[in-house]
Design a protein around this motif. Structure first.
Motif, PDB file in Angstrom:
ATOM      1  N   ASN A   2     -15.244 130.529  12.130  1.00  0.00           N
ATOM      2  CA  ASN A   2     -15.594 129.979  13.537  1.00  0.00           C
ATOM      3  C   ASN A   2     -15.156 130.926  14.900  1.00  0.00           C
ATOM      4  OD1 ASN A   2     -17.947 129.655  15.190  1.00  0.00           O
ATOM      5  ND2 ASN A   2     -18.504 127.688  14.599  1.00  0.00           N
ATOM      6  N   THR A 148     -10.776 137.102  12.467  1.00  0.00           N
ATOM      7  CA  THR A 148     -12.236 136.131  11.496  1.00  0.00           C
ATOM      8  C   THR A 148     -12.199 137.222  10.025  1.00  0.00           C
ATOM      9  OG1 THR A 148     -12.711 138.673  13.290  1.00  0.00           O
ATOM     10  CG2 THR A 148     -14.065 136.934  13.648  1.00  0.00           C
ATOM     11  N   ASP A 150     -11.809 140.432   9.622  1.00  0.00           N
ATOM     12  CA  ASP A 150     -13.320 141.550   9.072  1.00  0.00           C
ATOM     13  C   ASP A 150     -11.454 143.324   9.845  1.00  0.00           C
ATOM     14  OD1 ASP A 150     -14.266 144.032  10.017  1.00  0.00           O
ATOM     15  OD2 ASP A 150     -14.556 143.271  12.064  1.00  0.00           O
ATOM     16  N   GLU A 162     -18.831 145.199  19.829  1.00  0.00           N
ATOM     17  CA  GLU A 162     -19.723 144.101  18.706  1.00  0.00           C
ATOM     18  C   GLU A 162     -18.033 143.328  19.688  1.00  0.00           C
ATOM     19  OE1 GLU A 162     -19.979 145.541  14.361  1.00  0.00           O
ATOM     20  OE2 GLU A 162     -19.032 143.230  14.362  1.00  0.00           O
ATOM     21  N   TYR A 163     -17.399 143.384  19.373  1.00  0.00           N
ATOM     22  CA  TYR A 163     -16.140 142.306  19.135  1.00  0.00           C
ATOM     23  C   TYR A 163     -16.395 141.760  20.824  1.00  0.00           C
ATOM     24  CZ  TYR A 163     -13.463 142.699  15.260  1.00  0.00           C
ATOM     25  OH  TYR A 163     -13.080 142.695  14.386  1.00  0.00           O
ATOM     26  N   LYS A 165     -19.456 141.166  22.413  1.00  0.00           N
ATOM     27  CA  LYS A 165     -20.578 140.623  21.587  1.00  0.00           C
ATOM     28  C   LYS A 165     -19.905 139.256  21.101  1.00  0.00           C
ATOM     29  CE  LYS A 165     -24.378 144.115  22.576  1.00  0.00           C
ATOM     30  NZ  LYS A 165     -24.678 144.600  22.003  1.00  0.00           N
ATOM     31  N   ARG A 166     -19.711 139.783  19.936  1.00  0.00           N
ATOM     32  CA  ARG A 166     -19.248 138.811  19.650  1.00  0.00           C
ATOM     33  C   ARG A 166     -18.395 137.470  19.784  1.00  0.00           C
ATOM     34  NH1 ARG A 166     -17.099 139.830  13.292  1.00  0.00           N
ATOM     35  NH2 ARG A 166     -16.832 137.856  12.968  1.00  0.00           N
TER      36      ARG A 166
END
Ligand code: SF4
Length: 353
Positions: A2, A148, A150, A162-163, A165-166
């Motif tokens: 998280n 993460t 990924d 995307e990152y 936004k994350r």
């Protein structure tokens, strides 16, 4: 993992370990912007003298908006990617005209300025204005991918979005500047690429999925390198006793609009070069082959051979070229570093005079 867990250890680490860099002593959006644009594709140590000289010559957005193009190019000489500084001037003019000389404190508006992308807008917004906007560069991509676990392709622009936004909900509200710079700094000094990550010294190791799972070396996946295009060039130093010829490159494409030593496509023989010179009405009394050189751009490699053509006199200047003394060449006609291997031949001649 998280991402919400990392704020406190990241801020704590950054405040104790941040490198002392000139652009970290200011919240002036103009200065932060200059540093961010210079740091794209250029190492921190190399940027420092350029940054100081640029701000001394052009201390604010008005000075940049009004600077003559030759002065801009001279200040940028050696940094490469000259479109960056041209775009900066366009953006500076918009800031003067549309925003009364003040940077908009809004990432969306910053992103509309020429040459300012999502990363730079986020960096200016967070560092200068304290807005918790994401600033995701290559370093941050690597850190977040490892944190993460990924293993997708971090060079995919869609993943960058995307990152952003994350990360956005987790960016520190109290100190977004240190949060963003902390991630960038961690990527630049600890979470290093290609087998060099210093996980045992990392303040985030206990939150890191790749570290826990022993996958640090596999993330990010190695980039598939496209082979570079090879471009054969013939570079000409055309000199009389006192002058040398230079020409301007086309307005579009690689090194657009910059001055260069006269150049021909392909590798030309002495006879071909002499025939070319005759067509231009040049009276060549000597031709010498120079040591070949190469210059690597991101996607193109120039493989260059060269000749020095000595003229009896420079009575006629071929169309599209200008003549300059060696002193003027240095002062007024910034030549891209791609030509630097051939410049000693000019200086050699100068020393004899
Ligand atoms: S533990 Fe290692 S891989 Fe994970 S963030 Fe820190 S340096 Fe990077």
């Amino acid at each position: 993992m998280n991402l919400s867990s990392i704020e406190a250890p990241l801020l704590n680490w950054y405040r104790k370990n941040a490198r002392d860099l000139p652009w970290r002593h200011t919240r002036d959006p103009y200065k932060i912007w200059v540093s961010e644009i210079m740091l794209q594709q250029t190492r921190v140590e190399a940027v420092k003298p350029y940054y100081a000289r640029f701000l001394e010559t052009l201390p604010d957005v008005y000075a940049l908006a009004n600077a003559p193009e030759e002065q801009l190019l001279k200040l940028w000489e050696g940094l490469g990617y000259y479109s960056r500084v041209r775009n900066m001037q366009k953006a500076a003019r918009t800031i003067v005209e549309a925003y009364d000389g003040r940077f908009p404190a809004d990432p969306a508006k910053l992103q509309k300025l020429t040459g300012i992308g999502e990363y730079t807008a986020g960096a200016i917004a967070s560092i200068a204005f304290g807005i918790p906007a994401p600033a995701v560069d290559g370093n941050v991509m690597r850190v977040v991918a490892r944190l993460t676990g990924d293993s997708r392709d971090v060079f995919d622009p869609a993943l960058k979005k995307e990152y952003g936004k994350r990360l956005a909900p987790y960016i520190s509200k109290t100190d977004p500047s240190s949060y963003n710079q902390g991630l960038i700094e961690l990527g630049a000094t600890v979470c290093l690429p290609q087998g060099s990550a210093r996980c045992s010294a990392c303040a985030l190791s206990e939150y890191c999925t790749a570290y826990r799972e022993g996958r640090v070396e596999m993330i990010p996946a190695p980039k598939q390198q496209k082979p570079r295009k090879i471009d054969l060039r013939t570079i000409l130093i055309i000199q009389s006793d006192t002058e040398v010829l230079v020409e301007k490159r086309p307005d579009k494409g690689l090194l657009a609009g910059l001055w260069q030593l006269p150049s021909l496509d392909g590798h030309r023989t002495e006879d071909e070069v002499l025939a070319h010179a005759r067509r231009f009405g040049l009276d060549v009394i000597r031709i010498e082959a120079l040591t070949p050189a190469k210059h690597i751009f991101t996607h193109i490699e120039w493989q260059m051979i060269g000749y020095r053509l000595t003229l009896s006199a420079l009575s006629e200047i071929p169309e599209g070229m200008v003549s300059a003394s060696l002193e003027r060449l240095e002062a007024d006609f910034p030549l891209p570093s791609a030509f630097s291997a051939f410049l000693p031949y000019l200086r050699k001649k100068k020393a004899k005079q």
